[in-house]
Design a protein around this motif. Sequence first.
Motif, PDB file in Angstrom:
ATOM      1  N   ALA A   1      55.158  86.384 113.501  1.00 56.44           N
ATOM      2  CA  ALA A   1      54.001  85.617 112.797  1.00 56.44           C
ATOM      3  C   ALA A   1      54.240  84.807 111.605  1.00 56.44           C
ATOM      4  O   ALA A   1      53.509  83.721 111.403  1.00 56.44           O
ATOM      5  N   PRO A   2      55.184  85.424 110.760  1.00 54.97           N
ATOM      6  CA  PRO A   2      55.493  84.456 109.531  1.00 54.97           C
ATOM      7  C   PRO A   2      55.840  83.068 109.772  1.00 54.97           C
ATOM      8  O   PRO A   2      55.721  82.034 109.094  1.00 54.97           O
ATOM      9  N   ILE A   3      56.522  82.502 111.126  1.00 52.98           N
ATOM     10  CA  ILE A   3      56.831  81.289 111.397  1.00 52.98           C
ATOM     11  C   ILE A   3      55.546  80.574 111.587  1.00 52.98           C
ATOM     12  O   ILE A   3      55.426  79.364 111.142  1.00 52.98           O
ATOM     13  N   THR A   4      54.361  81.098 112.208  1.00 55.82           N
ATOM     14  CA  THR A   4      53.322  80.394 112.258  1.00 55.82           C
ATOM     15  C   THR A   4      52.479  80.250 111.001  1.00 55.82           C
ATOM     16  O   THR A   4      52.023  79.047 110.902  1.00 55.82           O
ATOM     17  N   LEU A   5      52.651  81.321 110.263  1.00 54.13           N
ATOM     18  CA  LEU A   5      52.050  81.082 108.988  1.00 54.13           C
ATOM     19  C   LEU A   5      52.741  79.925 108.190  1.00 54.13           C
ATOM     20  O   LEU A   5      52.246  79.046 107.341  1.00 54.13           O
ATOM     21  N   GLY A   6      54.122  79.686 108.216  1.00 57.10           N
ATOM     22  CA  GLY A   6      54.978  78.723 107.495  1.00 57.10           C
ATOM     23  C   GLY A   6      54.657  77.437 108.056  1.00 57.10           C
ATOM     24  O   GLY A   6      54.576  76.465 107.428  1.00 57.10           O
ATOM     25  N   LEU A   7      54.675  77.227 109.201  1.00 55.03           N
ATOM     26  CA  LEU A   7      54.219  75.965 110.020  1.00 55.03           C
ATOM     27  C   LEU A   7      52.775  75.270 109.334  1.00 55.03           C
ATOM     28  O   LEU A   7      52.656  74.105 109.133  1.00 55.03           O
ATOM     29  N   MET A   8      51.834  76.133 109.260  1.00 57.05           N
ATOM     30  CA  MET A   8      50.560  75.819 108.854  1.00 57.05           C
ATOM     31  C   MET A   8      50.527  75.602 107.319  1.00 57.05           C
ATOM     32  O   MET A   8      49.891  74.636 106.567  1.00 57.05           O
ATOM     33  N   PHE A   9      51.103  76.625 106.352  1.00 56.31           N
ATOM     34  CA  PHE A   9      51.069  76.514 105.170  1.00 56.31           C
ATOM     35  C   PHE A   9      51.901  75.345 104.419  1.00 56.31           C
ATOM     36  O   PHE A   9      51.718  74.751 103.489  1.00 56.31           O
ATOM     37  N   THR A  10      52.937  74.903 105.187  1.00 54.12           N
ATOM     38  CA  THR A  10      53.917  73.968 104.768  1.00 54.12           C
ATOM     39  C   THR A  10      53.387  72.584 104.916  1.00 54.12           C
ATOM     40  O   THR A  10      54.219  71.517 104.668  1.00 54.12           O
ATOM     41  N   VAL A  11      52.609  72.238 106.010  1.00 48.40           N
ATOM     42  CA  VAL A  11      52.285  70.917 106.403  1.00 48.40           C
ATOM     43  C   VAL A  11      51.807  69.954 105.357  1.00 48.40           C
ATOM     44  O   VAL A  11      51.810  68.844 105.525  1.00 48.40           O
ATOM     45  N   GLY A  12      51.492  70.492 104.326  1.00 48.23           N
ATOM     46  CA  GLY A  12      50.878  69.833 103.036  1.00 48.23           C
ATOM     47  C   GLY A  12      52.010  68.782 102.581  1.00 48.23           C
ATOM     48  O   GLY A  12      51.800  67.922 101.911  1.00 48.23           O
ATOM     49  N   VAL A  13      53.295  69.255 103.085  1.00 41.42           N
ATOM     50  CA  VAL A  13      54.253  68.362 102.576  1.00 41.42           C
ATOM     51  C   VAL A  13      54.313  66.869 103.105  1.00 41.42           C
ATOM     52  O   VAL A  13      54.459  65.890 102.292  1.00 41.42           O
ATOM     53  N   PHE A  14      53.885  67.114 104.233  1.00 42.07           N
ATOM     54  CA  PHE A  14      53.692  65.426 105.017  1.00 42.07           C
ATOM     55  C   PHE A  14      52.214  65.114 104.500  1.00 42.07           C
ATOM     56  O   PHE A  14      52.290  63.829 104.383  1.00 42.07           O
ATOM     57  N   MET A  15      51.351  65.719 104.248  1.00 38.65           N
ATOM     58  CA  MET A  15      50.140  65.335 103.738  1.00 38.65           C
ATOM     59  C   MET A  15      49.830  64.666 102.427  1.00 38.65           C
ATOM     60  O   MET A  15      49.385  63.612 102.043  1.00 38.65           O
ATOM     61  N   GLY A  16      50.731  65.357 101.626  1.00 33.38           N
ATOM     62  CA  GLY A  16      50.889  64.842 100.235  1.00 33.38           C
ATOM     63  C   GLY A  16      51.233  63.554 100.071  1.00 33.38           C
ATOM     64  O   GLY A  16      50.780  62.730  99.233  1.00 33.38           O
ATOM     65  N   TRP A  17      52.579  63.282 100.692  1.00 34.03           N
ATOM     66  CA  TRP A  17      53.345  62.094 100.688  1.00 34.03           C
ATOM     67  C   TRP A  17      52.315  60.984 101.383  1.00 34.03           C
ATOM     68  O   TRP A  17      52.418  60.067 100.643  1.00 34.03           O
ATOM     69  N   SER A  18      51.899  61.343 102.574  1.00 32.61           N
ATOM     70  CA  SER A  18      50.995  60.199 103.015  1.00 32.61           C
ATOM     71  C   SER A  18      49.987  59.755 102.434  1.00 32.61           C
ATOM     72  O   SER A  18      49.528  58.768 102.263  1.00 32.61           O
ATOM     73  N   THR A  19      49.206  60.775 101.580  1.00 25.67           N
ATOM     74  CA  THR A  19      48.311  60.549 100.716  1.00 25.67           C
ATOM     75  C   THR A  19      48.244  59.627  99.599  1.00 25.67           C
ATOM     76  O   THR A  19      47.432  58.877  99.378  1.00 25.67           O
ATOM     77  N   LEU A  20      49.678  59.874  98.971  1.00 21.50           N
ATOM     78  CA  LEU A  20      49.746  59.143  97.633  1.00 21.50           C
ATOM     79  C   LEU A  20      50.485  57.955  97.801  1.00 21.50           C
ATOM     80  O   LEU A  20      50.759  56.875  97.061  1.00 21.50           O
ATOM     81  N   SER A  21      51.100  57.789  99.147  1.00 23.29           N
ATOM     82  CA  SER A  21      52.329  56.807  99.225  1.00 23.29           C
ATOM     83  C   SER A  21      51.628  55.479  99.318  1.00 23.29           C
ATOM     84  O   SER A  21      50.393  55.239  99.995  1.00 23.29           O
TER      85      SER A  21
END
Length: 315
Positions: free
Chosen positions: A156-176
């Motif tokens: 289950a922690p793998i699934t949690l990590g996949l959704m918790f860490t997606v902000g890495v892509f979102m944060g870059w995309s938003t500000l770039s």
Amino acid sequence: MSKRLANLIAPPSREEVNACWELCRLNNNMGCWTTWIPTAWALAMVYHAQPQISGAAALTWAAKYFVLCSGIKSLIMTIDDILDHDIDALVVRTKSRAIPRGAISLDRAWLFFSIQVVLGIYLARTLLDPVSCRFAAIAAPLFVIYPTCKRWMYFAPITLGLMFTVGVFMGWSTLSLTNQLPYEILVPIYIGGCCWVWTYETIYQHMDKVDDIKIGIRSSALLCGRYTIPICSATAITFFSLLMYGGYLNGHGIPFFVGVLLAAVLLLSKLLRTNVDCPGDCRDFFLQTPLIGQIIVGGFVADAVIARISNGIAL
């Protein structure tokens, strides 16, 4: 109108309002920090990589994402309590939660969750760029899948990590200022973030392992067993290594690496002192999680600011 429908749409009682507050976990910010921090890493990274971006824009988006991540945390916690209400009733630590103790009915909890989903979709479409919206849409099904994972697998922690860490892509995309994402930089950060989630979530799951065994629930804590500390040490070291690798590719300097090393010392020293058979130790390790991420955010930000000042670039 049927009685069930009438009860569903009736004005909430004070007890139900309090129950909704509990479902959202608005009394603590753990879930918010763990979803916001990877996003903040990305915002600081793109701020460092693209000197044309102003500090005001980066801070504005950091604030906006904090609000959005608070909503995401609330939505995840609500669906988790809904889908786990039968299990929560059997676990000592969770049997007093709102649904198991009868403070709110399952139908009304689903209604509350639906309202959050509608509001979340509206805010995402209003505030986020199309690329970030796509990443959010990809991660959204995991909100529902995650609470079911421990019923049928140990990861289950793998699934949690996949959704918790997606902000890495979102944060870059938003500000770039460009439409391209540097996946060669962000993917190592993303995988590293997933390893971090595995580390703190596995230790956290040890708090419930006695009840989990009784009711037949699978968890990474039971999977790792007496090898938990060595395995989590390895995932933690992988996290910090991939984080430094991504930071190196993005051109970060000494302040960033100092921040990562400080966070690594704090996490690993605490981990090696943790007795996984002592719930208090597991809780203390878990509660240190936001501090670890915040130190890394501080390293990213300090490095970006110092680099701009050194090169005569406006903050």
